[in-house]
Write an enzyme that holds these catalytic residues in place. Structure first.
Site, mmCIF file in Angstrom:
data_model
loop_
_atom_site.group_PDB
_atom_site.id
_atom_site.type_symbol
_atom_site.label_atom_id
_atom_site.label_comp_id
_atom_site.label_asym_id
_atom_site.label_seq_id
_atom_site.Cartn_x
_atom_site.Cartn_y
_atom_site.Cartn_z
ATOM 1 N N GLU A 91 0.817 -1.206 0.000
ATOM 2 C CA GLU A 91 0.000 0.000 0.000
ATOM 3 C C GLU A 91 0.852 1.257 0.000
ATOM 4 O O GLU A 91 1.878 1.323 0.680
ATOM 5 C CB GLU A 91 -0.920 0.018 1.226
ATOM 6 C CG GLU A 91 -2.035 -1.001 1.108
ATOM 7 C CD GLU A 91 -2.991 -0.974 2.282
ATOM 8 O OE1 GLU A 91 -4.098 -1.505 2.136
ATOM 9 O OE2 GLU A 91 -2.645 -0.425 3.335
ATOM 10 N N CYS A 104 3.417 8.387 0.762
ATOM 11 C CA CYS A 104 3.872 7.563 1.879
ATOM 12 C C CYS A 104 4.014 6.139 1.343
ATOM 13 O O CYS A 104 3.029 5.526 0.922
ATOM 14 C CB CYS A 104 2.829 7.631 3.003
ATOM 15 S SG CYS A 104 3.222 6.577 4.397
ATOM 16 N N CYS A 111 4.806 -6.360 8.936
ATOM 17 C CA CYS A 111 5.927 -5.824 9.711
ATOM 18 C C CYS A 111 6.240 -6.772 10.857
ATOM 19 O O CYS A 111 5.337 -7.395 11.407
ATOM 20 C CB CYS A 111 5.551 -4.436 10.250
ATOM 21 S SG CYS A 111 6.908 -3.610 11.096
ATOM 22 N N CYS A 115 4.247 -3.416 16.909
ATOM 23 C CA CYS A 115 3.762 -2.314 17.753
ATOM 24 C C CYS A 115 2.278 -2.561 18.043
ATOM 25 O O CYS A 115 1.498 -2.828 17.128
ATOM 26 C CB CYS A 115 3.956 -0.969 17.056
ATOM 27 S SG CYS A 115 5.683 -0.631 16.650
ATOM 28 N N CYS A 118 -0.686 -0.739 16.134
ATOM 29 C CA CYS A 118 -0.600 -0.615 14.679
ATOM 30 C C CYS A 118 -1.245 -1.804 13.981
ATOM 31 O O CYS A 118 -0.908 -2.956 14.272
ATOM 32 C CB CYS A 118 0.877 -0.488 14.291
ATOM 33 S SG CYS A 118 1.172 -0.604 12.533
ATOM 34 N N GLU A 157 9.164 -1.707 8.601
ATOM 35 C CA GLU A 157 10.204 -0.957 9.315
ATOM 36 C C GLU A 157 11.392 -0.780 8.359
ATOM 37 O O GLU A 157 12.091 -1.758 8.014
ATOM 38 C CB GLU A 157 10.611 -1.752 10.566
ATOM 39 C CG GLU A 157 11.934 -1.360 11.179
ATOM 40 C CD GLU A 157 12.044 0.122 11.540
ATOM 41 O OE1 GLU A 157 11.113 0.668 12.132
ATOM 42 O OE2 GLU A 157 13.083 0.732 11.205
ATOM 43 N N SER A 188 11.419 6.677 8.322
ATOM 44 C CA SER A 188 11.058 6.507 9.729
ATOM 45 C C SER A 188 11.661 5.230 10.288
ATOM 46 O O SER A 188 12.018 4.309 9.538
ATOM 47 C CB SER A 188 9.534 6.467 9.880
ATOM 48 O OG SER A 188 9.046 5.245 9.407
ATOM 49 N N HIS A 212 6.765 7.760 20.946
ATOM 50 C CA HIS A 212 5.454 7.393 21.502
ATOM 51 C C HIS A 212 5.347 7.361 23.023
ATOM 52 O O HIS A 212 4.237 7.517 23.552
ATOM 53 C CB HIS A 212 4.949 6.066 20.929
ATOM 54 C CG HIS A 212 4.870 6.048 19.435
ATOM 55 N ND1 HIS A 212 4.323 7.073 18.712
ATOM 56 C CD2 HIS A 212 5.302 5.140 18.507
ATOM 57 C CE1 HIS A 212 4.407 6.805 17.417
ATOM 58 N NE2 HIS A 212 5.005 5.643 17.265
ATOM 59 N N CYS A 329 -2.097 7.046 9.536
ATOM 60 C CA CYS A 329 -0.964 6.410 10.192
ATOM 61 C C CYS A 329 -1.412 5.185 10.993
ATOM 62 O O CYS A 329 -2.355 5.257 11.767
ATOM 63 C CB CYS A 329 -0.310 7.378 11.172
ATOM 64 S SG CYS A 329 0.601 8.655 10.352
#
Ligand code: SF4
Length: 337
Positions: A91, A104, A111, A115, A118, A157, A188, A212, A329
């Site tokens: 995506e 983005c 991933c 997290c 997420c 990541e 990031s 965070h 996000c």
């Protein structure tokens, strides 16, 4: 030769193309010609590379291809954000905003970082993308020519797929590639220290670290990576570099109601970032059934921002985009609709 065994020319650096030309007995300058076709003229077919001989094009067709694929679908948000879905489950999110047009991109499908807040992290890991698959997300969308910025903040990541990310950044910023300023690109990370160090030393693009929560135990509950790479060590590494020049260091801070959004956390954050030339982006949490968290109230977010700014940490609230199409996000899951 099957396509899988062929080399994808898209995403290859000048150095890699020179090696390919050497291996195939082409003159060395052919690598520069290939770069021009791939990255300046954005050619989709080897046959169109008319300054290569017919024999060279025939040989290239045997051993290589240009990995350009069109998106399978596009969802358009009420705010103009577009989410593109490429096979298999890749995506990319296009975010127009006045004079800027940001894409983005994803660097993995799923991933490994897990997290807790997420959606991507909850769906597990399904593979890393090659540099060509990352770049195809730009090249294949109709808005390619109008893009002003790229952020590596989609699925995955980047430091867990660093070779491909560095190659993609190299194509974007080199004069033999797209020739963009590195200032137009932000990568990031959750803070995988060895890869992050290599990134800082090999790439001039901006770095955004997902923070965070400044309290170690609380951060670990949100982000399992804290156990292997504690924030304190991440910040110690970042302090070794100069962030006062062109390259920007920012921290992403998602606001969770009652978890990390009070003044005590703001004070801990100010303390943690003391002496670092950086800025903090506050992100409103986008609630989803998969994550057991709530977003902070707007007034709380404003107060947190104001506290940081009053105490010398530049802080802004990131505008929320594309939530109605799960493009905001933390909501990318490669599922389309
Ligand atoms: Fe991975 Fe980023 Fe999601 Fe964490 S927030 S699980 S690093 S995609």
């Amino acid at each position: 030769m099957e396509k899988e065994k062929k080399t994808n020319l898209l995403g290859m650096t000048l150095l890699q193309l020179q090696q390919l030309c050497t291996d195939e007995g082409f003159p060395r300058f052919a690598a520069k010609q290939l770069c021009d076709w791939l990255y300046k003229k954005c050619t989709e077919s080897i046959d169109a590379m008319t300054n290569l001989s017919l024999a060279q094009r025939a040989r290239l067709n045997e051993v290589a291809y240009i990995g350009r694929t069109s998106p399978e679908r596009c969802q358009v948000s009420a705010d103009g954000t577009k989410k593109y879905l490429f096979s298999p489950g890749i995506e990319a999110v296009y975010i127009p905003d006045d004079e800027r047009a940001t894409l983005c991109v994803s660097c993995q499908v799923g991933c490994k970082m897990g997290c807790r807040f997420c959606v991507t992290g909850q769906q597990g890991f399904h593979g890393s993308l090659a540099a060509g698959d990352i770049l195809n997300q730009l090249f294949a969308i109709p808005e390619f020519e109008s893009l002003t910025n790229v952020v590596f903040m989609g699925m995955g990541e980047p430091m867990d797929n660093l070779d491909a990310v560095l190659s993609a950044c190299s194509v974007l910023t080199s004069d033999w590639g797209l020739g963009w300023s590195p200032k137009r690109i932000t990568v990031s990370t959750v803070g995988i220290i060895p890869a992050m160090q290599r990134f800082i030393e090999e790439c001039q693009c901006h770095l955004a670290v997902s923070l965070h929560n400044p309290v170690p135990q609380e951060r670990q509950e949100l982000m399992p990576v804290q156990k292997a790479y504690p924030l304190e060590q991440v910040l110690a590494l970042l302090r070794r570099y100069d962030w006062s020049g062109q390259r920007r260091l920012s921290f992403e801070y998602t606001m969770f109601r009652g978890l990390n959004d009070d003044q005590a956390h703001a004070a801990r954050l100010v303390e943690a970032l003391r002496g670092l030339d950086c800025r903090v982006n506050l992100i409103r949490f986008h609630e989803s059934p998969e994550a057991p968290y709530k977003t902070s109230a707007p007034l709380t977010i404003n107060a947190f921002r104001d506290y940081l700014n009053r105490h010398g940490v530049i802080c802004t609230i990131r505008a929320s985009r594309g939530q109605d199409i799960d493009a905001a996000c933390g909501l990318l899951a490669g599922k389309g609709r």
